[in-house]
Design a protein around this motif. Structure first.
Motif, PDB file in Angstrom:
ATOM      1  N   GLU A 199       8.050  -2.947  16.755  1.00  0.00           N
ATOM      2  CA  GLU A 199       7.234  -1.737  16.673  1.00  0.00           C
ATOM      3  C   GLU A 199       6.643  -1.603  15.274  1.00  0.00           C
ATOM      4  N   TYR A 200       5.419  -1.094  15.224  1.00  0.00           N
ATOM      5  CA  TYR A 200       4.783  -0.823  13.934  1.00  0.00           C
ATOM      6  C   TYR A 200       4.150   0.558  13.995  1.00  0.00           C
ATOM      7  N   THR A 201       4.427   1.379  12.988  1.00  0.00           N
ATOM      8  CA  THR A 201       3.896   2.739  12.921  1.00  0.00           C
ATOM      9  C   THR A 201       3.162   2.936  11.602  1.00  0.00           C
ATOM     10  N   TRP A 202       2.005   3.589  11.670  1.00  0.00           N
ATOM     11  CA  TRP A 202       1.205   3.882  10.476  1.00  0.00           C
ATOM     12  C   TRP A 202       0.723   5.321  10.560  1.00  0.00           C
ATOM     13  N   SER A 203       0.864   6.071   9.464  1.00  0.00           N
ATOM     14  CA  SER A 203       0.370   7.450   9.407  1.00  0.00           C
ATOM     15  C   SER A 203      -0.349   7.670   8.089  1.00  0.00           C
ATOM     16  N   ASN A 204      -1.621   8.044   8.149  1.00  0.00           N
ATOM     17  CA  ASN A 204      -2.376   8.353   6.943  1.00  0.00           C
ATOM     18  C   ASN A 204      -1.895   9.666   6.328  1.00  0.00           C
ATOM     19  N   ALA A 205      -2.298   9.900   5.090  1.00  0.00           N
ATOM     20  CA  ALA A 205      -1.855  11.094   4.369  1.00  0.00           C
ATOM     21  C   ALA A 205      -2.347  12.367   5.048  1.00  0.00           C
ATOM     22  N   LEU A 206      -1.457  13.338   5.163  1.00  0.00           N
ATOM     23  CA  LEU A 206      -1.753  14.674   5.688  1.00  0.00           C
ATOM     24  C   LEU A 206      -2.299  14.662   7.112  1.00  0.00           C
TER      25      LEU A 206
ATOM     26  N   MET B  73     -14.695   4.893   9.465  1.00  0.00           N
ATOM     27  CA  MET B  73     -14.105   3.625   9.856  1.00  0.00           C
ATOM     28  C   MET B  73     -14.646   2.461   9.040  1.00  0.00           C
ATOM     29  N   PHE B  74     -15.788   2.645   8.410  1.00  0.00           N
ATOM     30  CA  PHE B  74     -16.469   1.533   7.757  1.00  0.00           C
ATOM     31  C   PHE B  74     -16.610   1.741   6.256  1.00  0.00           C
ATOM     32  N   THR B  75     -15.746   2.569   5.671  1.00  0.00           N
ATOM     33  CA  THR B  75     -15.765   2.792   4.233  1.00  0.00           C
ATOM     34  C   THR B  75     -14.340   2.797   3.702  1.00  0.00           C
ATOM     35  N   SER B  76     -14.178   2.317   2.488  1.00  0.00           N
ATOM     36  CA  SER B  76     -12.851   2.297   1.866  1.00  0.00           C
ATOM     37  C   SER B  76     -12.586   3.576   1.075  1.00  0.00           C
ATOM     38  N   GLU B  77     -13.613   4.428   0.920  1.00  0.00           N
ATOM     39  CA  GLU B  77     -13.446   5.650   0.146  1.00  0.00           C
ATOM     40  C   GLU B  77     -12.872   6.795   0.965  1.00  0.00           C
ATOM     41  N   GLU B  78     -13.061   6.737   2.295  1.00  0.00           N
ATOM     42  CA  GLU B  78     -12.560   7.800   3.147  1.00  0.00           C
ATOM     43  C   GLU B  78     -11.740   7.211   4.286  1.00  0.00           C
ATOM     44  N   HIS B  79     -10.818   8.013   4.799  1.00  0.00           N
ATOM     45  CA  HIS B  79      -9.913   7.548   5.854  1.00  0.00           C
ATOM     46  C   HIS B  79      -9.827   8.605   6.941  1.00  0.00           C
ATOM     47  N   ASN B  80      -9.786   8.146   8.181  1.00  0.00           N
ATOM     48  CA  ASN B  80      -9.553   9.081   9.277  1.00  0.00           C
ATOM     49  C   ASN B  80      -8.107   9.553   9.251  1.00  0.00           C
ATOM     50  N   LEU B  81      -7.905  10.757   9.723  1.00  0.00           N
ATOM     51  CA  LEU B  81      -6.567  11.329   9.760  1.00  0.00           C
ATOM     52  C   LEU B  81      -5.923  10.885  11.069  1.00  0.00           C
ATOM     53  N   VAL B  82      -5.227   9.757  10.994  1.00  0.00           N
ATOM     54  CA  VAL B  82      -4.713   9.102  12.189  1.00  0.00           C
ATOM     55  C   VAL B  82      -3.277   8.641  11.980  1.00  0.00           C
ATOM     56  N   SER B  83      -2.501   8.711  13.054  1.00  0.00           N
ATOM     57  CA  SER B  83      -1.165   8.131  13.091  1.00  0.00           C
ATOM     58  C   SER B  83      -1.053   7.344  14.390  1.00  0.00           C
TER      59      SER B  83
END
Length: 201
Positions: free
Chosen positions: A61-68, A33-43
């Motif tokens: 409505e707003y929807t966001w889905s990270n890769a994979l 949550m506190f780094t720009s190099e890694e992302h949680n797998l969240v939608s």
């Protein structure tokens, strides 16, 4: 171990307002949550509907889905059934914003207007990208869709309705993804008139 967590909430505690949202988490880690190099797998999806003017409802409505987010190296933990994705209709690595309003000037007449904007990044399932948390979300944008429209529905008699509307859209992107996500007749700038009648609603 692999884990998947779902959250869903809906609140009508504030008069004339409805707030709602849902979250899908796969392999969540607090340090991401506190780094720009890694992302949680969240939608996630957040939205609100409100009645600020009599006979008028507005919602966003707003929807966001990270890769994979919905995909996994182990097929049994991929979020799908019979090879059909159970997440958002745009699947992962995408975002979508929707704004709409409904107005009922007469008891039997409903007028709806809307604006929709959607973007998608590359399909990393095909690219075989690893590891998943290090994939930057929606970068680059390879498919984009903007649409706006109006639809009027009038009740002639009990359960008999007529509809009249128009939708304008502008869909652009790389050829591979255009062919996958959009019917050919909707590529580029197009418009569609709608005229119909149905029994039941």
């Amino acid at each position: 171990m692999n884990s998947q967590i779902f959250f869903s909430a809906s609140s009508r505690n504030l008069k004339n307002f409805h707030f709602y949202g849902s979250v899908f988490l796969d392999e969540f880690a607090f340090d991401r949550m506190f780094t720009s190099e890694e992302h949680n797998l969240v939608s996630y999806k957040i939205g609100t509907a409100m009645i600020l003017i009599p006979n008028t409802r507005i919602w966003a409505e707003y929807t966001w889905s990270n890769a994979l987010t919905f995909r996994h190296d182990i097929p049994t933990t991929t979020f799908e059934s019979n090879q059909y994705n159970l997440g958002h209709y745009l699947e992962d690595n995408a975002k979508h914003f929707y704004l709409g309003a409904e107005y009922r000037p007469l008891r039997t007449l409903n007028i709806r207007v809307w604006y929709s904007h959607a973007e998608k990044g590359p399909d990393h399932t095909d690219l075989g990208t690893e590891p998943r948390p290090e994939i930057p979300p929606i970068d680059p944008i390879i498919w984009e869709s903007n649409s706006t429209g109006i639809l009027a529905t009038y009740q002639l008699i009990n359960d008999l309705y007529i509809r009249l509307g128009y939708e304008y859209r502008n869909v652009t992107g790389e050829t591979e993804y255009l062919e996958r996500w959009t019917p050919e007749e909707y590529h580029g700038k197009t418009g569609t008139f709608r005229l119909g009648m149905n029994f039941g609603f």
